[in-house]
Design an enzyme around this catalytic site. Structure first.
Site, short mmCIF file in Angstrom:
data_model
loop_
_atom_site.label_atom_id
_atom_site.label_comp_id
_atom_site.label_asym_id
_atom_site.label_seq_id
_atom_site.Cartn_x
_atom_site.Cartn_y
_atom_site.Cartn_z
N LYS A 190 0.80 -1.22 0.00
CA LYS A 190 0.00 0.00 0.00
C LYS A 190 0.84 1.28 0.00
O LYS A 190 0.52 2.24 0.67
CB LYS A 190 -0.95 -0.01 1.21
CG LYS A 190 -2.00 -1.09 1.13
CD LYS A 190 -3.05 -0.96 2.21
CE LYS A 190 -2.73 -1.82 3.40
NZ LYS A 190 -3.87 -1.99 4.31
N ASP A 225 -7.19 -6.29 9.99
CA ASP A 225 -8.48 -5.60 10.07
C ASP A 225 -9.68 -6.53 9.86
O ASP A 225 -10.74 -6.30 10.43
CB ASP A 225 -8.53 -4.41 9.10
CG ASP A 225 -8.12 -4.78 7.68
OD1 ASP A 225 -7.76 -5.95 7.44
OD2 ASP A 225 -8.15 -3.89 6.82
#
Ligand code: ADP
Ligand code: MG
Length: 485
Positions: A190, A225
């Site tokens: 990312k 997450d």
């Protein structure tokens, strides 16, 4: 979840070599119609395609559970094998490092009757330079943010004497988990390129930084997450069995029986269950792909990897649309004679832009025109705007429907091992992430595909539910249920 860096796509084409942009308004919707038709054909996801994807997802999950490296899907053990019961009491913190921001949160838990007494959170943007700095600099920044937040504790938040503040650490990068409170960073993704963290235990990195800050807190759970979302949603609803994140990237996790995980080699948890992070972004079997997908993949930092993620997640949908529009502009003069420099710039059209275009209900599609002009530097008439919306819809429909097929694949795998315990009763899939939350068409296509695959009757038992920001509270709850005290 793991997604690749945006920066790496800035390779081609070289904008300098293109003609100077000039605004020539000429509708060419007719000459590009065959490109659209071809695109729609290639992106089509009729039932047999969905079924193949669901079956292949289930088969790949099995292969990944059999042996490490046995499949595209890593099927990572989370070491989370007990869920919050609702009896948790006390003050807990969560720290979420997932993308461009990190969030800190505290929650005061009151047990069965009072449940969540109070929560507070803060979000801090990570300065760009820290994404390319050293591990110490990044973790010092995080520990400092956490220290500042902890200083403001008061009011309804109380720590019993003799206890340290405990943290659930949500870390959404690929980690080889070694226990509930430790894990080795495999690689940054990312857009992060921080030196000195890969190969290290990220909890140790955080602990060292907290020590440097003089902050006396303790990480009791390290989770990603999806696992945080599953734990958070399950705190309120025992029927939650799967959690899916559709944001910048994508991942899914689910509750698995330890006796059907051959690679555990007989290590059973006391509950007989554990959460598996599928890392499904790496799935690639039988997806309906186009030249635009292949070109985008080839220009990426991780060619050949994360193909499902590149087809269904927020980082990429806008870029696929841009590539289609560019081809329509070059081959069919969609926006007139010249191709604007902006339209030739990778990642300039973002998923929120295509989402906004699809929400335009005005007669002349004024918002579509404005976005095309502002973002892509092109003028358009109504027929062109309609064509652009069709392209967006084609890519988003494929993404949403494939995500739905993936979910059915996971449920199918669980049902095969536990007859009637999935489809024979209410089963909840907790959803989160900016793409799912904000894109109504995507959500609709996803749900339609699930219903098509399962049939009306069976799909009534499958509840697909948005669990907003469940991952923060979920991580704090996992810190509580894995408390050292
Ligand atoms: P992350 O995945 O980085 O943790 P989020 O879950 O907040 O972050 O998701 C952010 C992503 O969600 C963005 O990269 C974008 O692709 C998508 N997104 C955000 N806002 C919108 C929107 N309004 N419409 C469609 N997609 C959106
Ligand atoms: Mg996130």
């Amino acid at each position: 979840m793991s997604v690749s860096a945006v920066g790496s796509f800035w390779l081609s084409p070289s904008p300098g070599k293109l003609p100077r942009p000039r605004m020539v308004v000429r509708s060419s919707a007719v000459s590009v119609a065959p490109i659209l038709t071809h695109l729609q054909k290639q992106c089509a996801t009729p039932l047999p395609v969905l079924r193949h994807v669901a079956d292949a997802m289930a088969a790949d999950m099995r292969a990944g559970l059999a042996v490490d490296g046995g499949s595209d899907l890593k099927m990572i053990l989370s070491y989370v094998d007990t869920f919050p019961t609702g009896n948790e009491k006390g003050l807990f913190y969560a720290l979420d490092l997932g993308g461009t921001n990190f969030r800190v949160l505290r929650v005061q838990l009151g047990g069965k009757d009072e449940r969540v007494i109070a929560t507070e959170f803060e979000q801090v943007t990570i300065p760009q330079e820290l994404m390319f700095g050293t591990s110490e600099e990044l973790f010092d920044f995080i520990a400092c943010g956490l220290a500042n937040f902890a200083k403001k504790e008061g009011g309804k938040f109380h720590l019993p004497s003799g206890r340290k503040r405990e943290i659930g650490f949500t870390f959404s990068f690929p980690v080889k988990q070694t226990s509930i409170d430790s894990g080795i960073l495999m690689k940054w993704t990312k857009g992060f390129a921080v030196s000195g963290t890969a190969g290290r235990d990220v909890v140790a990195c955080l602990n060292e930084a907290m020590e440097r800050q003089g902050l006396d807190m303790q990480v009791s759970a390290l989770v990603n997450d999806t696992v945080g979302t599953l734990a958070g949603a399950r705190y309120w609803d025992d029927d939650v069995m799967v959690a899916v994140i559709l944001g910048t990237g994508t991942n899914a996790c689910y509750v698995e029986r330890t006796d059907v995980i051959p690679k555990l080699q007989g290590q059973m948890s006391s509950s007989g269950r554990t959460i598996i992070s599928t890392e499904w972004g790496a799935f690639s079997n039988g997806l309906p792909l186009t030249e635009f997908d292949r070109d985008m993949d080839a220009a990426s930092i991780n060619p050949g990897e994360q193909i499902f993620e590149k087809t269904i997640s927020g980082m990429y949908l806008g870029e696929i649309v841009r590539r289609v529009l560019l081809k329509m502009a070059e081959a069919g003069a969609l926006f007139g004679e010249y191709v604007s420099e902006k339209l030739s710039t990778p990642f300039i059209l973002r998923t929120p832009d295509i989402c906004a275009m699809q929400q335009d209900n005005s007669d002349h599609l004024d918002a579509v025109g404005a976005i095309l002009y502002d973002v892509a530097g092109v003028k358009s008439d109504l027929s062109v705007r309609k064509m652009v919306v069709e392209v967006c819809d084609t890519i988003v429909k494929r993404g949403g429907r494939l995500a739905g097929a993936g979910i059915v694949g996971i449920l199918q795998k669980m049902e095969e091992d536990s007859k009637d315990l999935i489809f024979g009763k209410r089963t909840v899939v907790a959803m989160d992430g900016g793409l799912y939350e904000n894109y109504p068409q995507y959500r609709r296509y996803l749900k339609e595909a699930v219903t098509e695959l399962l049939g009306l009757e069976m799909s009534k038992n499958v509840v697909i539910e948005h669990s907003k920001d469940g991952s923060g509270i979920g991580a704090a709850l996992l810190a509580a249920s894995n408390s050292k005290y």
